[in-house]
Design an enzyme around this catalytic site. Structure first.
Site, PDB file in Angstrom:
ATOM      1  N   GLN C 122       0.844  -1.188   0.000  1.00  0.00           N
ATOM      2  CA  GLN C 122       0.000   0.000   0.000  1.00  0.00           C
ATOM      3  C   GLN C 122       0.880   1.240   0.000  1.00  0.00           C
ATOM      4  O   GLN C 122       1.674   1.435   0.915  1.00  0.00           O
ATOM      5  CB  GLN C 122      -0.862  -0.073   1.250  1.00  0.00           C
ATOM      6  CG  GLN C 122      -1.750   1.101   1.516  1.00  0.00           C
ATOM      7  CD  GLN C 122      -2.452   0.939   2.859  1.00  0.00           C
ATOM      8  OE1 GLN C 122      -3.132  -0.043   3.122  1.00  0.00           O
ATOM      9  NE2 GLN C 122      -2.260   1.899   3.737  1.00  0.00           N
ATOM     10  N   GLY C 123       0.792   2.037  -1.048  1.00  0.00           N
ATOM     11  CA  GLY C 123       1.646   3.222  -1.156  1.00  0.00           C
ATOM     12  C   GLY C 123       0.871   4.480  -0.833  1.00  0.00           C
ATOM     13  O   GLY C 123       0.445   5.205  -1.734  1.00  0.00           O
ATOM     14  N   SER C 125       1.330   6.693   2.660  1.00  0.00           N
ATOM     15  CA  SER C 125       2.055   7.723   3.421  1.00  0.00           C
ATOM     16  C   SER C 125       3.304   8.209   2.699  1.00  0.00           C
ATOM     17  O   SER C 125       3.882   7.499   1.871  1.00  0.00           O
ATOM     18  CB  SER C 125       2.491   7.163   4.777  1.00  0.00           C
ATOM     19  OG  SER C 125       1.391   6.782   5.540  1.00  0.00           O
ATOM     20  N   SER C 157       4.615  -1.169   4.165  1.00  0.00           N
ATOM     21  CA  SER C 157       4.913  -2.476   4.758  1.00  0.00           C
ATOM     22  C   SER C 157       4.906  -3.550   3.687  1.00  0.00           C
ATOM     23  O   SER C 157       4.032  -3.571   2.818  1.00  0.00           O
ATOM     24  CB  SER C 157       3.870  -2.829   5.819  1.00  0.00           C
ATOM     25  OG  SER C 157       3.916  -1.886   6.847  1.00  0.00           O
ATOM     26  N   GLU C 240      -8.922  -1.354   7.191  1.00  0.00           N
ATOM     27  CA  GLU C 240      -7.647  -1.720   7.773  1.00  0.00           C
ATOM     28  C   GLU C 240      -7.666  -1.521   9.291  1.00  0.00           C
ATOM     29  O   GLU C 240      -7.131  -2.304  10.047  1.00  0.00           O
ATOM     30  CB  GLU C 240      -6.588  -0.797   7.173  1.00  0.00           C
ATOM     31  CG  GLU C 240      -5.177  -1.161   7.487  1.00  0.00           C
ATOM     32  CD  GLU C 240      -4.253  -0.085   6.963  1.00  0.00           C
ATOM     33  OE1 GLU C 240      -4.684   1.078   6.887  1.00  0.00           O
ATOM     34  OE2 GLU C 240      -3.116  -0.417   6.629  1.00  0.00           O
ATOM     35  N   SER C 359      -2.450   8.019  14.580  1.00  0.00           N
ATOM     36  CA  SER C 359      -1.857   8.084  15.915  1.00  0.00           C
ATOM     37  C   SER C 359      -2.933   8.125  16.989  1.00  0.00           C
ATOM     38  O   SER C 359      -4.106   8.368  16.702  1.00  0.00           O
ATOM     39  CB  SER C 359      -0.998   9.344  16.031  1.00  0.00           C
ATOM     40  OG  SER C 359      -1.839  10.481  16.063  1.00  0.00           O
TER      41      SER C 359
END
Lengths: 375, 349, 375, 349
Positions: C122-123, C125, C157, C240, C359
């Site tokens: 997954q691209g 961030s 990741s 997710e 976050s």
């Protein structure tokens, strides 16, 4: 760097200690009646005044002794250690008067403030103006040579027993909110002043609401220029919030000793967990004490009370509230069944420590500003 | 698996909520003016006092989930009636002991019973043995239930709340407490039903803890709701204080703590009638540990959000705190629960 | 309300458990080489796929079984209980493709995604776009029937082992930032794609940076309409972040048992304090499990994943981080001297749980919005 | 009373700060490239390695306050030199034992010594007895100091860091550690000075704890400063993240914790040479308890403020965490300190 008394401080401390041992009114802490307690406080103020212990850091010309604030800290500490009655808090009102007052005001108001003849309270907060003090709505309308005041003040500690009030009111509703406020020195005996005690969650009436209905104040009793009220309030609050009142440290120590005894009575001192928690409470007290000593040293070195005071305020709230949590946990059910009801009261009394005089959130905002974080 | 209230339970929730709102203590002044008898009568008429009465086959008329639904609603309203004491703790004890008629009497609402707790409120009083203690949540009750050792288990006894008991002003302003300071006269005790086995006592404790948790969850959730509403309306610096991220995060943290407690409580309430007694009790202790651990913090956060006004006696905030802190203590606080959980986890296996 | 399996769920669980017992690759958790571990994961994906355990909740038309998400939760739980290798996470990419893709895209991409033939990353961030994803800068410029992509992605990741990437890039710099983003399905084998592992504080290379230099993507590989990328990303992120991955619960339980054993080995189980802390860790795990079950029940009842997922996310971070604190405190010096260095690694691995995927601060913002607090 | 550095101490602070900045580990890559020998040489030339060497009347050339000033500066710079191990812990041990020439040798900088700690790093190793343990902060040292029982007290011995010692990769990336796993050969030990009394050992421990605290304070303060700077510069949602109140309050809380630790540390450092050994040790334990209790939280908050990048190995944040956590453990974490404080408070009086 030296945490010990200088020879002068040591001498002062020794003579003070001897004086306190002789002059603390016997049985003062057994008084339950509020009015009687107020009379005792007034007499105590007078006793301290006559011995020269009031306003020590004030300039000599205003009845003080021009001593360093260190001496007031020592007074606080020793009085706390010997469980003296609460020390009168004249510093912040006095500072407002001798910094912003006219010569006439200084002559008129400072001597009885020092001597305790006139007891003062502070009329700042309002129901709709707590943290955001500048939004206060109490109105002072100029009418000839008087102002006519209408509004409601809240959290006026000692309002029931005060003779005079340092009052903030809006004199110009048409300018930005910080700019339209003026300060007044006003008698609590004026017609139209109604005081109503506020009972706190603890069940104690520690503070008051004060209603102001068409109260007339002579223009000569305005402190400072019209619109200068905000500046005056900020000076006052800075001295109120500062680490000056190290008396708390002594009272914290007394309370900690009581909590240690509670734990001992309940046979909990064998538990490593309880031992650690009691030791941690000691550490919190020491940390606060030492932080306050640094603050005090800065003041003695001539620095105005700054935002570092917010650190001490946060440490203070944390120490006091943690200690009451610990007491509650040691007492267990007794705190809930009334078997140790006074500790439930102490618990509730510890809660507003993080609210009054600038909430914990406000203190953190102040620190963030000091760190240069953007608005 | 479906960890949600079903349609009937939802309906019960609404009914209980209506009754609770009618009898709600919205400010401390209401404590003097609420018609408590009427509230009790509403609960009786809606059948909510009889949820744990057994049918002829020994099945409770409703499960722990229904009890928790009602207890949460009453906790949310800070309703000053002895639902937990009489309709849950006492009724279930009688029902488990097979004392059907006595349980029915309580369910009808005409008679109430409190529960006798030991001096530190951590367990039902055992007589003789617990020479001091408290009748808890005994408003309007003429008696409270305690346990005596008997062959075959713990015998439920009815203790008259007579001159040996002194009403005391405890922390909780919404539920009553009476203290006894000397050994209870055994001649005044009446036995009810047959002795209870360990398993039955565990089942009782599981229900009692789950109901206490549900009360706490109600107290916390409504406290958080009130604080959130206040944060939306209270203007400082020209904006609602709820627009400050610090206040938002305080609200969010309190909300998370309350919801986490609710999740654990839902399972504990369900477990009462379904899992083995030991498992049900561990689920209940888990919930009580969680509720106890967050009750103080959540209600303190709420007081903090309310600022100065939230520190006054006339404001409702401390009434939440007082009730939540009392729930925390009754039948053992989080430390007590954790030690028992540890026994099961670390030694029992 | 019933926390037990339905008869269908129980049957599924039983057969799954039997299947897992036979099919979990022996010794998989002893593999130290990262490449070999990646090969094992790919084979494991294939094994699960062939047994029908991948994409169970997907619509049948896309190769799924149209089962309730409950079955995927059971798969996660059982796989976790039996310490199976990590389950492939196809849900969020699949959902993006079958919700927004063209028929051709669905046919082309879904089967190899399900079967594991094509591994995805997954691209999203970027260095300058973390919490504020919408400020991403990677540019996709239209050039005839291709887009030309330039930029840098971070926290990708599995980027080292992925065949394909769901990429977000800005296609229109002239509209408000949320509106100019498009999504692409792009091969990691294209010229101009450079993957660089990011080593975390724990010392592990768990994620990657990916550099995109003049990478050409056929227009037909844009997912959804131009400018629809933000919506696609939000759908993906919701799936997710949701409680679907209950596999964590099982892994938490394993870790807690290991921590309990550590305490036992060190003779700490006699200490009430340690007992309470271990029990509190158990309680945190249970609370998280039960909260996730509620979330899952809501989803099964047809509710889209909502902001309640933020509650679970916060509970998860708290549980995991508290458990690692407890392990560290039980280990004491051993955690610092390398005598139990793997636990120091686990500790550092627990820290970003409150950073990635939104976050802790962002999660609280989301909850505040849900509570209706004003911006 | 004046709890502030005096003019000379301020000057020392500037000198130490300059040396520390020149040798600062600003990112983990610096660990490979820093000229550690040059940094050590600077410290020696500025006389900072000899602060605890005694004059002919037995007085240390500088007090605990000066030691703390230097230790804080080096902690703030994460400077990878064995200042604590060699110039504080070892030198002070030699000086107290009256081993003047050995102490002078260390002060000159040409020779270094580490300190031998027991297996859980909580105390200096006692030989025989501690059959496993670690030489701590022993970079470039050929020996480490330990204690052996002797008539009249604890005898300082020099233990050669020979083949019995294995360098290990501990948590701390800036200070070195070597493990021994078998009883140390007594024939290789050299005695230094005369045996130490209990009071002298208490004095040593007070200084050692105060210096460790000062290092931690430096690590925390510089970590908080970096996080604050980052919060001012890092733009998300079009504004610096430091304009979010949540981030502001995280910074403020970390700042308060670090400052509180600094307040306690200042007093502990001053107390070393002025108060009775028992009082000095309690002051030092108080500071260590405070530092230990906040070190993890503060450095974790800093990592959280740095967000994703703060979780990577290439970023400096975790180097702060690692050093602070190690300081926390050496000579006893907060739990160990609190238990000893409790002994004094609850039993000693």
């Amino acid at each position: 760097m030296d945490y010990r008394d200088t020879p002068e401080e040591a001498e002062f401390r020794a003579s003070l200690r001897a004086w306190l041992a002789e002059n603390i009114p016997a049985g003062w802490d057994k008084i339950e009646d509020r009015d009687e307690a107020a009379r005792m406080q007034r007499a105590w103020h007078r006793t301290l005044y006559e011995a020269g212990y009031i306003g020590m850091s004030w300039p000599k010309e205003y009845g003080g002794r021009s001593l360093s604030p260190m001496y007031e800290a020592i007074l606080n500490e020793e009085a706390g250690n010997l469980n003296a009655p609460r020390l009168p808090s004249v510093g912040y009102i006095g500072r407002a008067v001798f910094t912003y007052g006219s010569e006439e005001q200084k002559k008129r108001f400072l001597p009885p403030l020092l001597s305790g003849e006139a007891q003062w309270c502070q009329g700042f907060s309002e129901p709709e103006a707590g943290s955001d003090l500048a939004s206060l709505r109490t109105l002072a309308r100029l009418d000839g040579d008087h102002y006519v005041v209408n509004g409601q003040k809240m959290w006026t500690s000692g309002g029931q027993y005060a003779d005079w009030c340092l009052l903030l009111a809006r004199t110009d509703p048409d300018v930005p909110k910080h700019k339209g406020i003026s300060a007044f020195l006003v008698s609590m005996r004026e017609p139209g002043v109604t005081v109503r005690p506020i009972v706190l969650a603890s069940g104690e009436a520690e503070t008051c609401e004060v209603f102001w209905d068409d109260v007339r104040i002579p223009v000569a009793q305005r402190l400072g220029a019209p619109g200068e009220g905000w500046r005056i309030a900020m000076t006052t609050v800075a001295y109120e919030r500062g680490p000056a009142d190290i008396g708390f440290i002594a009272s914290y120590r007394h309370t900690l000793r009581r909590v240690e005894r509670l734990a001992a009575e309940r046979g909990l001192l064998e538990r490593p967990e309880t031992r650690k928690k009691l030791a941690a409470a000691y550490v919190r007290g020491e940390v606060l004490r030492l932080n306050c000593m640094e603050q005090l040293s800065l003041r003695v070195s001539g620095r105005e009370p700054g935002p570092e005071g917010s650190v001490a305020k946060l440490l203070w709230a944390d120490a006091e509230q943690s200690l009451q949590h610990l007491a509650m946990d040691i007492l267990g059910a007794d705190c809930m069944t009334g078997a140790a009801g006074e500790w439930l009261g102490s618990y509730f009394t510890s809660r507003p420590v993080s609210v009054y005089g600038g909430s914990a959130q406000i203190q953190k905002n102040i620190i963030a500003r000091m760190l240069g974080l953007p608005r | 698996m479906l960890a949600l209230l079903d349609a009937e339970q939802q309906m019960l929730k609404e009914v209980a909520g209506q009754i609770a709102r009618a009898a709600e203590v919205a400010n401390p002044g209401d404590l003097k003016t609420r018609d408590r008898a009427a509230a009790w009568e509403s609960l009786a008429q809606a059948g909510l006092l009889g949820l744990r009465v057994r049918d002829e086959e020994g099945r409770p008329s409703a499960s722990g989930v229904e009890v928790a639904v009602v207890a949460e609603a009453l906790g949310a309203g800070l309703v000053p009636v002895p639902y937990l004491g009489s309709a849950v703790l006492a009724t279930e004890l009688l029902a488990l002991a097979g004392a059907g008629p006595e349980a029915e009497e309580l369910a009808a609402g005409g008679k109430r019973a409190g529960i006798l707790l030991n001096r530190d409120l951590s367990a039902p009083a055992r007589l003789p043995g617990d020479e001091q203690g408290y009748a808890w949540d005994c408003d309007g009750a003429a008696e409270a239930l305690a346990l005596v050792e008997a062959p075959g288990g713990a015998q439920v006894v009815r203790v008259p709340l007579d001159g040996a008991f002194t009403p005391v002003a405890g922390a909780d302003l919404t539920r009553s407490l009476a203290r006894y300071d000397a050994p209870i006269d055994p001649s005044g005790l009446t036995r009810a039903g047959r002795p209870l086995t360990e398993a039955e006592l565990a089942r009782w404790e599981a229900l009692a803890l789950a109901a206490l948790c549900a009360d706490t969850v109600g107290v916390m959730r409504s406290a958080v709701t009130k604080a959130v509403e206040y944060a939306k309306e209270r203007i400082q610096y020209g904006v609602p204080i709820g627009s400050f991220q610090a206040v938002q995060h305080m609200c969010a943290e309190a909300y998370v703590s309350a919801e986490a407690a609710a999740s654990a409580t839902g399972y504990a309430a369900w477990a009462v009638d379904v899992l083995e007694p030991g498992e049900a009790l561990t689920a209940a202790r888990t919930a009580k540990a969680q509720c106890g651990a967050v009750a103080r913090e959540v209600t303190e956060t709420v007081m903090q959000i309310f600022g100065g006004i939230g520190q006054t006696y006339e404001h409702i905030a401390h009434v939440h705190t007082r009730r939540a802190l009392t729930d925390r203590q009754v039948l053992g606080d989080e430390d007590a629960q954790l030690l028992r959980i540890a026994d099961v986890r670390l030694t029992g296996e």
